[in-house]
Design a protein around this motif. Sequence first.
Motif, PDB file in Angstrom:
ATOM      1  N   ASN A   1     -15.791   9.848  -6.944  1.00  0.00           N
ATOM      2  CA  ASN A   1     -15.624   9.341  -5.581  1.00  0.00           C
ATOM      3  C   ASN A   1     -14.238   9.698  -5.036  1.00  0.00           C
ATOM      4  O   ASN A   1     -13.286   9.888  -5.785  1.00  0.00           O
ATOM      5  N   GLU A   2     -14.151   9.793  -3.710  1.00  0.00           N
ATOM      6  CA  GLU A   2     -12.868  10.019  -3.060  1.00  0.00           C
ATOM      7  C   GLU A   2     -12.022   8.753  -3.174  1.00  0.00           C
ATOM      8  O   GLU A   2     -12.531   7.645  -2.978  1.00  0.00           O
ATOM      9  N   ALA A   3     -10.723   8.928  -3.444  1.00  0.00           N
ATOM     10  CA  ALA A   3      -9.855   7.779  -3.699  1.00  0.00           C
ATOM     11  C   ALA A   3      -9.825   6.801  -2.533  1.00  0.00           C
ATOM     12  O   ALA A   3      -9.799   5.580  -2.740  1.00  0.00           O
ATOM     13  N   ASP A   4      -9.858   7.319  -1.307  1.00  0.00           N
ATOM     14  CA  ASP A   4      -9.712   6.423  -0.159  1.00  0.00           C
ATOM     15  C   ASP A   4     -11.046   6.025   0.475  1.00  0.00           C
ATOM     16  O   ASP A   4     -11.068   5.406   1.542  1.00  0.00           O
ATOM     17  N   ALA A   5     -12.137   6.343  -0.209  1.00  0.00           N
ATOM     18  CA  ALA A   5     -13.454   5.911   0.274  1.00  0.00           C
ATOM     19  C   ALA A   5     -13.659   4.437  -0.051  1.00  0.00           C
ATOM     20  O   ALA A   5     -13.128   3.911  -1.024  1.00  0.00           O
ATOM     21  N   ALA A   6     -14.459   3.766   0.798  1.00  0.00           N
ATOM     22  CA  ALA A   6     -14.736   2.347   0.588  1.00  0.00           C
ATOM     23  C   ALA A   6     -15.683   2.144  -0.584  1.00  0.00           C
ATOM     24  O   ALA A   6     -16.651   2.898  -0.766  1.00  0.00           O
ATOM     25  N   VAL A   7     -15.416   1.129  -1.369  1.00  0.00           N
ATOM     26  CA  VAL A   7     -16.298   0.766  -2.485  1.00  0.00           C
ATOM     27  C   VAL A   7     -17.520   0.051  -1.911  1.00  0.00           C
ATOM     28  O   VAL A   7     -17.376  -0.851  -1.078  1.00  0.00           O
ATOM     29  N   PRO A   8     -18.743   0.416  -2.304  1.00  0.00           N
ATOM     30  CA  PRO A   8     -19.937  -0.237  -1.758  1.00  0.00           C
ATOM     31  C   PRO A   8     -20.054  -1.692  -2.199  1.00  0.00           C
ATOM     32  O   PRO A   8     -19.587  -2.069  -3.279  1.00  0.00           O
ATOM     33  N   ALA A   9     -20.680  -2.498  -1.374  1.00  0.00           N
ATOM     34  CA  ALA A   9     -20.826  -3.921  -1.670  1.00  0.00           C
ATOM     35  C   ALA A   9     -21.564  -4.156  -2.976  1.00  0.00           C
ATOM     36  O   ALA A   9     -21.318  -5.142  -3.677  1.00  0.00           O
TER      37      ALA A   9
ATOM     38  N   LYS B   1      -4.239   5.834 -17.694  1.00  0.00           N
ATOM     39  CA  LYS B   1      -4.153   6.930 -16.738  1.00  0.00           C
ATOM     40  C   LYS B   1      -4.638   6.449 -15.369  1.00  0.00           C
ATOM     41  O   LYS B   1      -5.552   5.632 -15.263  1.00  0.00           O
ATOM     42  N   ARG B   2      -3.998   6.967 -14.337  1.00  0.00           N
ATOM     43  CA  ARG B   2      -4.340   6.540 -12.985  1.00  0.00           C
ATOM     44  C   ARG B   2      -5.460   7.420 -12.429  1.00  0.00           C
ATOM     45  O   ARG B   2      -5.225   8.355 -11.670  1.00  0.00           O
ATOM     46  N   ASN B   3      -6.680   7.116 -12.845  1.00  0.00           N
ATOM     47  CA  ASN B   3      -7.828   7.849 -12.331  1.00  0.00           C
ATOM     48  C   ASN B   3      -9.081   6.976 -12.430  1.00  0.00           C
ATOM     49  O   ASN B   3      -9.049   5.889 -13.028  1.00  0.00           O
ATOM     50  N   LEU B   4     -10.170   7.470 -11.844  1.00  0.00           N
ATOM     51  CA  LEU B   4     -11.397   6.679 -11.829  1.00  0.00           C
ATOM     52  C   LEU B   4     -12.095   6.660 -13.177  1.00  0.00           C
ATOM     53  O   LEU B   4     -12.942   5.785 -13.428  1.00  0.00           O
TER      54      LEU B   4
ATOM     55  N   THR C   1     -10.965  -0.060  -1.506  1.00  0.00           N
ATOM     56  CA  THR C   1     -11.199   1.369  -1.749  1.00  0.00           C
ATOM     57  C   THR C   1     -11.117   1.678  -3.243  1.00  0.00           C
ATOM     58  O   THR C   1     -10.677   0.848  -4.048  1.00  0.00           O
ATOM     59  N   TYR C   2     -11.516   2.903  -3.583  1.00  0.00           N
ATOM     60  CA  TYR C   2     -11.413   3.319  -4.985  1.00  0.00           C
ATOM     61  C   TYR C   2      -9.947   3.422  -5.424  1.00  0.00           C
ATOM     62  O   TYR C   2      -9.618   3.184  -6.578  1.00  0.00           O
ATOM     63  N   ARG C   3      -9.061   3.742  -4.487  1.00  0.00           N
ATOM     64  CA  ARG C   3      -7.631   3.744  -4.822  1.00  0.00           C
ATOM     65  C   ARG C   3      -7.163   2.332  -5.182  1.00  0.00           C
ATOM     66  O   ARG C   3      -6.359   2.135  -6.088  1.00  0.00           O
TER      67      ARG C   3
ATOM     68  N   ASP D   1       0.828  -1.211   0.000  1.00  0.00           N
ATOM     69  CA  ASP D   1       0.000   0.000   0.000  1.00  0.00           C
ATOM     70  C   ASP D   1       0.858   1.255   0.000  1.00  0.00           C
ATOM     71  O   ASP D   1       0.541   2.240  -0.686  1.00  0.00           O
ATOM     72  N   GLU D   2       1.950   1.237   0.761  1.00  0.00           N
ATOM     73  CA  GLU D   2       2.813   2.413   0.841  1.00  0.00           C
ATOM     74  C   GLU D   2       3.462   2.703  -0.516  1.00  0.00           C
ATOM     75  O   GLU D   2       3.567   3.862  -0.928  1.00  0.00           O
ATOM     76  N   LEU D   3       3.892   1.660  -1.188  1.00  0.00           N
ATOM     77  CA  LEU D   3       4.470   1.838  -2.528  1.00  0.00           C
ATOM     78  C   LEU D   3       3.458   2.474  -3.470  1.00  0.00           C
ATOM     79  O   LEU D   3       3.761   3.452  -4.171  1.00  0.00           O
ATOM     80  N   ASN D   4       2.253   1.920  -3.502  1.00  0.00           N
ATOM     81  CA  ASN D   4       1.240   2.431  -4.426  1.00  0.00           C
ATOM     82  C   ASN D   4       0.774   3.832  -4.061  1.00  0.00           C
ATOM     83  O   ASN D   4       0.391   4.619  -4.932  1.00  0.00           O
ATOM     84  N   ALA D   5       0.829   4.170  -2.766  1.00  0.00           N
ATOM     85  CA  ALA D   5       0.438   5.517  -2.342  1.00  0.00           C
ATOM     86  C   ALA D   5       1.418   6.570  -2.845  1.00  0.00           C
ATOM     87  O   ALA D   5       1.079   7.757  -2.923  1.00  0.00           O
ATOM     88  N   LEU D   6       2.642   6.147  -3.189  1.00  0.00           N
ATOM     89  CA  LEU D   6       3.643   7.075  -3.712  1.00  0.00           C
ATOM     90  C   LEU D   6       3.434   7.376  -5.200  1.00  0.00           C
ATOM     91  O   LEU D   6       4.113   8.229  -5.755  1.00  0.00           O
ATOM     92  N   LEU D   7       2.498   6.680  -5.824  1.00  0.00           N
ATOM     93  CA  LEU D   7       2.173   6.944  -7.228  1.00  0.00           C
ATOM     94  C   LEU D   7       1.114   8.032  -7.300  1.00  0.00           C
ATOM     95  O   LEU D   7       0.021   7.874  -6.746  1.00  0.00           O
ATOM     96  N   PRO D   8       1.383   9.145  -7.966  1.00  0.00           N
ATOM     97  CA  PRO D   8       0.370  10.211  -8.044  1.00  0.00           C
ATOM     98  C   PRO D   8      -0.811   9.790  -8.903  1.00  0.00           C
ATOM     99  O   PRO D   8      -0.678   9.005  -9.840  1.00  0.00           O
ATOM    100  N   LEU D   9      -1.978  10.319  -8.544  1.00  0.00           N
ATOM    101  CA  LEU D   9      -3.175  10.071  -9.343  1.00  0.00           C
ATOM    102  C   LEU D   9      -3.297  11.136 -10.424  1.00  0.00           C
ATOM    103  O   LEU D   9      -2.901  12.283 -10.232  1.00  0.00           O
ATOM    104  N   ASP D  10      -3.854  10.742 -11.566  1.00  0.00           N
ATOM    105  CA  ASP D  10      -4.123  11.699 -12.633  1.00  0.00           C
ATOM    106  C   ASP D  10      -5.488  12.340 -12.406  1.00  0.00           C
ATOM    107  O   ASP D  10      -6.420  11.682 -11.914  1.00  0.00           O
ATOM    108  N   PRO D  11      -5.634  13.621 -12.753  1.00  0.00           N
ATOM    109  CA  PRO D  11      -6.942  14.261 -12.628  1.00  0.00           C
ATOM    110  C   PRO D  11      -7.981  13.525 -13.464  1.00  0.00           C
ATOM    111  O   PRO D  11      -7.672  13.012 -14.545  1.00  0.00           O
ATOM    112  N   GLU D  12      -9.210  13.480 -12.966  1.00  0.00           N
ATOM    113  CA  GLU D  12     -10.254  12.750 -13.698  1.00  0.00           C
ATOM    114  C   GLU D  12     -10.646  13.420 -14.992  1.00  0.00           C
ATOM    115  O   GLU D  12     -11.190  12.775 -15.888  1.00  0.00           O
TER     116      GLU D  12
END
Length: 477
Positions: A341-349, A324-327, A381-383, A296-307
């Motif tokens: 959606n917020e990147a660190d929000a939980a994905v609904p069931a 591209k790294r976005n939703l 999460t969405y991330r 998780d720490e490694l992937n958190a160091l990757l910047p997200l692209d604007p949607e």
Amino acid sequence: MSDTTSHHGRRQLHLGLMFWATGTHTAGWRYPGSKADGAYDIEFIQRVTQVAEAAKFDFLFLGDRLATDPSLAATNPAQMSRLEPFTAASAIAAATDSIGIVVTANPTYSDPFTIARLTASLDHLSRGRASWNLVTGADAAAAANYSRDEHWDAEARYDWADEFVEVVRALWDSWEEDAFVRDQGSGRFIDPSRVHAIDHVGEHFRVAGPLNVARPTQGQVVLLHAGTSERSRELAAREADVVFAGQATIEAAREYYADIKSRAAVHGRRADEVLILPGLSVIVAETTADAVAVYDELNALLPLDPEDVVVDSVRFGGLGQGLKRNLASVSRVIGVDVTGNEADAAVPASLAEEVNDEGRRILDRITTLTRRRVGGEAPITYRDLINGIARQGAVVVGNPVEVADHLQLWFETGAADGFNVFPDFVPGSVDAFARLVVPELQRRGIFRTEYSGRTFRDHLGLSVPANRFAGREAVRS
């Protein structure tokens, strides 16, 4: 006894280390403890190799590309800029004793005499530890660096490579082992009847020979090749001692393994003469939770692209294309609009019921790597989804037992003869694998505790091939 079998006759797996100084993960150079300028620090490169050698790895692998692009800094910094591999290999050989050293060289932009001379020289100064990774080059940008109007298509590259290997092998054999007499008393330095011109005249090459380097210590330098195309599979099955594979799943790996072994048999080769080593990214820690935290720490160091960035692909150099790294990219892949959606929000069931088949595969893969589940106590999460659609090969995340289980399953069920280990960050990933995984593999009796010989062929359980010119009269003295 070779390193292919243990004292009890049990088959032994083989391990290579893919050396990318900044790590095989795009953000590996940013991970705590990593050395951002390691690509140009030869003492650092030597130390990392010494760790792999102490762990009894079969080889260190040095890749290469013949073109670059500053944009790779954001996607693949390890392939953007690094030392020329033969130069680095020479310094590595001087600081080690046993580990094999794999050097990449592209025949499309070279000549057989040059490659034969370089590889034979490295084999001598390493005392039999050299290996040539033959790549025909999928990067069209190289053509502009070598005065070419265009990069040849795959058929042309493999036509060239097939004959190239034939010439190189002949040049390696052009001096018999007993050609050098070196009798100081009589003044007889060589036996000219043991030196052979090859006088090759083919479709692409005219090479007289002999080589101006003695026959390699290993007789024939170990040859590696990778690829999935029809032509690359044929070249691998006919010529390669080690075949690199890139299948992400065990099912695909088994199919590839069986295909290469059956092709090798057609060429009169035994199954154990062609070793298949898939690439594998390993993230290991003392506990599963710690390993997932590193992932998780490694992937958190990757910047997200604007949607609002247009959803298109990003070049990853030798790794091909990536999204591209976005939703917006996630939405396109899984068939459900998840933008906004917020990147660190939980994905609904409910998402698990809405996604397409690819989306379900991605969710399963995320659960395998992170132990998180949609709607679970530790939710995806969405991330996680953004990370999940990234182009990846085989990855294992876990504690030493879990990682060893993964390797052993592939090894014992017809998917691999070993692995080319991809360290996500350096030196941390290398240290962790050597400290945690290797002892577990040794405890299970499927990996060596000591080298059984000094040469790379010894490690692979391969004998020195007979010289094709032995017994023939010299063409000319």
